[in-house]
Scaffold this motif. Sequence first.
Motif, PDB file in Angstrom:
ATOM      1  N   ILE A 110       0.847  -1.192   0.000  1.00  0.00           N
ATOM      2  CA  ILE A 110       0.000   0.000   0.000  1.00  0.00           C
ATOM      3  C   ILE A 110       0.882   1.242   0.000  1.00  0.00           C
ATOM      4  CG2 ILE A 110      -1.796   1.261   1.240  1.00  0.00           C
ATOM      5  CD1 ILE A 110      -2.585  -1.408   2.535  1.00  0.00           C
ATOM      6  N   LEU A 150      -3.973   6.736  -4.003  1.00  0.00           N
ATOM      7  CA  LEU A 150      -3.718   5.438  -3.373  1.00  0.00           C
ATOM      8  C   LEU A 150      -3.229   4.470  -4.435  1.00  0.00           C
ATOM      9  CD1 LEU A 150      -4.038   3.393  -0.977  1.00  0.00           C
ATOM     10  CD2 LEU A 150      -6.350   2.969  -1.853  1.00  0.00           C
ATOM     11  N   LEU A 158      -2.034   0.442  -4.927  1.00  0.00           N
ATOM     12  CA  LEU A 158      -1.939  -0.921  -4.402  1.00  0.00           C
ATOM     13  C   LEU A 158      -1.096  -1.724  -5.362  1.00  0.00           C
ATOM     14  CD1 LEU A 158      -5.635  -1.529  -3.266  1.00  0.00           C
ATOM     15  CD2 LEU A 158      -3.740  -0.553  -1.964  1.00  0.00           C
ATOM     16  N   GLU A 190     -14.407  -4.076   0.991  1.00  0.00           N
ATOM     17  CA  GLU A 190     -12.992  -4.040   0.607  1.00  0.00           C
ATOM     18  C   GLU A 190     -12.285  -5.235   1.243  1.00  0.00           C
ATOM     19  OE1 GLU A 190      -9.318  -3.751  -0.408  1.00  0.00           O
ATOM     20  OE2 GLU A 190     -10.708  -2.292  -1.280  1.00  0.00           O
ATOM     21  N   VAL A 224      -6.508  -1.271   3.890  1.00  0.00           N
ATOM     22  CA  VAL A 224      -6.961  -0.214   2.985  1.00  0.00           C
ATOM     23  C   VAL A 224      -8.025   0.640   3.670  1.00  0.00           C
ATOM     24  CG1 VAL A 224      -8.170   0.242   0.817  1.00  0.00           C
ATOM     25  CG2 VAL A 224      -6.336  -1.447   0.881  1.00  0.00           C
TER      26      VAL A 224
END
Length: 520
Positions: A256, A271, A273, A337, A342
């Motif tokens: 992350i 963000l 990932l 999620e 996250v």
Amino acid sequence: MSQKPSKSTAPEAENAAATRGTRLFLGLSCFLAGAAMMIIEICAYRLLAPFFGNSVYTWTALIGVILIAFSAGGYLGGHLADRKMALDLLGWLLSGSAVLTFFIPALHTVFAAGLSAQGLIAGPVIISLLLFAVPGILLGAVSPAAVRFYSLTLKDTHVGAAAGTISMLGSLGSFVGTFLSGFFLLSTFGVRSIFFGTAALLLVLAVAAFLLAKNTLRQQAPVILSGLFAFFMSWMTAPKPKPGVIFEHESFYHHIEVSERTDGDVTRRVLQLDSTMEGGMDAKTGDLILPYQQYWKLALLREPAKVGSALFIGAGAFGMPENVSREFPEAAVDVVEIDPQVIEVGRKFFKLDEHPRVKAHAGDARRYLLQSGGKKWDMIFGDAYNGIRQIPPHLATQEFYQQIADHLEPKGVFIMNIIAAITGPKAELTSGMLATVRKVFPHVEVFAVGYRRDETQNVILMASREDLKPLIQDRYVQQGSWQESLIKTHVPKGTVPHASYVFTDDHNPVDAIIARGLLE
């Protein structure tokens, strides 16, 4: 009359104790070597995913290389044990695997980025061979060598029992290593730290083997120094944070990363990932900054232009669900999620706590829908796909889309974001997804967020039980409005190539399609 104890009693007892100690060490070595191999394999997946994706190809390459390495190690260990019947053989095998395990993070830092261009198949195979083949061979050689030494402690009278004991302990170690890494290590420590800890454990075992073989400290010094050198070199080659990165974390599911940069009056916070940008917002205002994020508003093309309830599958950066909550303060907005970390990042960096009507749920989307009972939403937005490299196959099947349909209000819409092309060789994924969604929803429309339709881009599918054509083609919209900006990206029917297959739980070639698209 009492008999005098035999003079040989004490030496025999001492030899018996030494034999028991040797057997204990051999069993412990096989147990820990098996555990180390599984820890390396499972953590290697998290090491490779940022560059090669979370696809079945990454797992296949990794597991295949390690199985071949273990097989070669088994052959090697048996031959070496016949040639050198001394415990320091285990010391050399364990120390060699320790040094190479120390080097894994450094080699990954140097080579992974360059090899990521080799594609979803060749890339993971090459990097797995480079990083894990030789340590796997050396660890695979421990068990057959240990069988030979264990048998010698029984004077070769119980070879079967020796092989069974060592095999059992190695398998138990693999079991413990699998559960330990999956349920504890990856959620508690960084991946690099896990590799360093595993290597240190193997080095300690190697030193113990040398001590049992009565090697002097001078003989062990090169091994210890090699391990320290490997650790130092790997530590020094740690990847440097990218410019603008304000947060990094290794979760069980992802690497992350939150980054930030200022463009005029806008502070763009995004963000990421693994290798994919998942979403973003203006850090000051919470406004959406990525074009595809505006497409949740397709739900507002119908009458009345209101969302009373919404479900987002995949949090992204929580920009879209928060945007819905701002537009419709009374709306109940759910977000499911898979990665709990996250959600925590959303609370810390993406204003999630400022929107009490947005409820985040940690878990898998299909499981969440199964457990939600008869709950229905006005809009469901699917955004759980990890960029161009990976789509969770179970979230791309006819059965999953039927679950979606069952949880929509009668006039509800399902909107989905995928990364693909509209036409040309890279459009195979779009055509397959479109054919699958149409098996469940009678009306599906396509929108292309990019410019060239033969290039990979955000592709939006909008599905409903009602005819969507009047909302898109047969209506007047004000020039310069958000409605016009979305409608003008509409793709006419017949533009996307027709697919002759439908993705199902039983047969889903989505990983192969993505691999072919990347090769194109």
